[in-house]
Design an enzyme around this catalytic site. Structure first.
Site, PDB file in Angstrom:
ATOM      1  N   LYS A 107       0.815  -1.216   0.000  1.00 21.18           N
ATOM      2  CA  LYS A 107       0.000   0.000   0.000  1.00 21.18           C
ATOM      3  C   LYS A 107       0.853   1.273   0.000  1.00 21.18           C
ATOM      4  O   LYS A 107       0.350   2.359  -0.254  1.00 21.18           O
ATOM      5  CB  LYS A 107      -0.953   0.002   1.188  1.00 21.18           C
ATOM      6  CG  LYS A 107      -2.065  -1.039   1.063  1.00 21.18           C
ATOM      7  CD  LYS A 107      -3.063  -0.931   2.209  1.00 21.18           C
ATOM      8  CE  LYS A 107      -4.178  -1.932   2.062  1.00 21.18           C
ATOM      9  NZ  LYS A 107      -3.764  -3.313   2.384  1.00 21.18           N
TER      10      LYS A 107
HETATM   11  C1  LIG Z   1      -4.462  -4.444   1.779  1.00 20.91           C
HETATM   12  C2  LIG Z   1      -3.773  -5.760   1.765  1.00 20.91           C
HETATM   13  C3  LIG Z   1      -4.191  -6.824   0.928  1.00 20.91           C
HETATM   14  C4  LIG Z   1      -5.431  -6.741   0.065  1.00 20.91           C
HETATM   15  O1  LIG Z   1      -5.287  -5.860  -1.004  1.00 20.91           O
HETATM   16  P1  LIG Z   1      -6.575  -5.303  -1.771  1.00 20.91           P
HETATM   17  O2  LIG Z   1      -6.062  -4.296  -2.722  1.00 20.91           O
HETATM   18  O3  LIG Z   1      -7.455  -4.704  -0.714  1.00 20.91           O
HETATM   19  O4  LIG Z   1      -7.214  -6.466  -2.434  1.00 20.91           O
HETATM   20  C5  LIG Z   1      -3.439  -7.992   0.917  1.00 20.91           C
HETATM   21  N1  LIG Z   1      -2.348  -8.131   1.705  1.00 20.91           N
HETATM   22  C6  LIG Z   1      -1.924  -7.145   2.524  1.00 20.91           C
HETATM   23  C7  LIG Z   1      -0.729  -7.380   3.373  1.00 20.91           C
HETATM   24  C8  LIG Z   1      -2.611  -5.928   2.586  1.00 20.91           C
HETATM   25  O5  LIG Z   1      -2.186  -4.963   3.419  1.00 20.91           O
END
Ligand SMILES: *Cc1c(COP(=O)(O)O)cnc(C)c1O
Length: 446
Positions: A107
């Site tokens: 993210k």
């Molecule tokens: C946010 C997150 C996900 C999921 O990603 P999306 O874009 O919401 O599908 C998977 N793994 C981790 C470690 C995350 O922080």
């Protein structure tokens, strides 16, 4: 570029408006009116380009009409100050490590890109609140979003971030990633649960007097500036795999049979990958890997989308019972179940299966999976066909889930220096009740 709402009941927005508002007036998600294809020679030579060069080309196709080229170059290079390698785990299974950013999770890219794009628009248009001369971002978090957003916006002038988190409900490793930063980041420790934090943020956006006093915006994960930049990852995956194949002369790896597997929660990351595919990225098919929150998996089987309350699992960043970006995927393929299932398949794993996968992978290859990546790895083990090569995303560094990983594997996962540095920092937060009147009074004094 114009952006329309997936609900088709809101006015068309330009990029600036789509970024500042996040969600359209009809509560739909913004979609770009066009997805520009990239030329064949880009794909022919992609393995010679760096992650940053590739990302700039992709970013130009999305944002080039709305952002000055030099500024966009700056935003991309500032966002991507780390690598995104492809590593062989076992046989024809590779992992795309998305955890080399500031908070060791994927993210980071979306958060930083959004911060810098928002800053660009603020500067560009001279949009400033009257009294303070800045924009204020409010974000409620149960852990991971808060750290990515706080670090993404850290030191970006003209923007102040308030991270609201539930007292005692966030792991110490997560908490230190947004409470030790200082500068333009304020952590607010709410005496309540995550839903209380979210309610405070929602009430703040609706309060006329408060909005008069300060300019408020959100850094929600559905924001176009947060989800689209994740497409960079997938172009880089293709490039690095192609580079690997050439250098190591891996004649058995057929790059034209590339299967991309994405551990998914809100489906933003996989949605960005699908946008990449629409731009011409040659990925044969996709797998959405889920924990026991199987709403998308069931949709693929039945054609019916039936949201459910989320279930708590080991892979908790994927505990989503109504994935928001489903609306984007549905819209992208003209609401056609047949089209969606011809390109995307699913997989769903219980906590027991996640643990078994982590143990088996560690034993076979020595690779330490985190619980989210484990879903992706197993989906390839189960779903890869003869002649295909699979790449799954490792969405977070295993040390971010150290207690769980140590217990499951019986090891002591090393903590990367970047994470250790956060843990040495001094926690600073503002104590807050869950009553909106208190939160409002606090913000009115800022
Ligand atoms: C946010 C997150 C996900 C999921 O990603 P999306 O874009 O919401 O599908 C998977 N793994 C981790 C470690 C995350 O922080």
């Amino acid at each position: 570029m114009n952006y329309y709402s997936t609900n088709n009941q809101a006015p068309i927005a330009d990029l600036h408006k789509a970024v500042v508002k996040g969600l359209a007036e009809d509560r739909g998600l913004y979609m770009p009116e066009r997805i520009n294809k990239l030329p064949q020679e880009f794909f022919d030579n992609i393995e010679k380009m760096s992650f940053q060069e590739i990302a700039y080309t992709v970013a130009s196709a999305f944002f080039g009409e709305d952002v000055d080229p030099d500024a966009l170059h700056d935003i991309v290079y500032d966002t991507l100050q780390f690598d995104c390698p492809v590593v062989n785990v076992k046989d024809n299974i590779y992992t795309l490590e998305l955890f080399h950013g500031p908070t060791l999770a994927f993210k980071d890219v979306g958060a930083r890109f959004m911060a810098r794009l928002l800053q660009y628009f603020i500067r560009e248009e001279g949009v400033r609140t009257k009294e303070k001369g800045e924009v204020n971002v409010l974000v409620a978090t149960s852990g991971d979003t808060g750290s990515a957003v706080a670090n993404g916006f850290l030191g970006v002038d003209g923007i102040h971030v308030y991270v609201l988190y539930p007292k005692g409900k966030v792991s110490p490793i997560q908490e230190c990633q947004f409470t030790t930063l200082g500068k333009n980041i304020t952590a607010i420790e709410v005496d309540g649960v995550f839903d209380d934090c979210q309610a405070l943020v929602k009430n703040a956006f609706m309060d006329a007097e408060l909005n008069e006093h300060m300019k408020l915006t959100s850094a929600n994960s559905i924001n176009v500036a947060r989800f689209l930049p994740q497409a960079f990852y997938y172009f880089n995956a293709y490039a690095r795999l192609k580079e690997n194949v050439k250098i190591k002369k891996l004649n058995n790896v057929k790059i034209e049979n590339l299967v991309m597997c994405v551990p998914s929660g809100n489906f933003g990351n996989i949605c960005a990958a699908l946008f990449g595919h629409e731009m011409g990225l040659p990925i044969k098919r996709f797998i959405a890997a889920n924990n026991s929150n199987d709403i998308f998996y069931n949709y693929l089987q039945t054609g019916k989308y039936e949201p459910k309350p989320s279930k708590q699992t080991l892979a908790n960043a994927m505990d989503v019972g109504d994935p928001s970006n489903f609306a984007r995927i549905y819209d992208l393929y003209g609401k056609s179940h047949a089209k969606i299932t011809s390109l995307i398949s699913g997989a769903t794993y219980s906590d027991e299966q996640i643990k078994e996968t982590m143990r088996a992978c560690y034993k076979d290859s020595g690779y330490i999976l985190d619980p989210h990546g484990a879903c992706g790895y197993q989906a390839l083990v189960d779903g890869l066909q003869e002649g295909e090569v699979g790449v799954f995303c490792e969405t977070a560094h295993p040390a971010k889930f150290k207690e769980k990983v140590d217990e499951i594997l019986g090891i002591d996962v090393a903590i990367p220096e970047r994470l250790a540095a956060f843990m040495r920092g001094e926690k600073q937060s503002v104590a807050m009740s869950k009553n909106f009147a208190d939160f409002k009074a606090y913000l009115m004094k800022q």
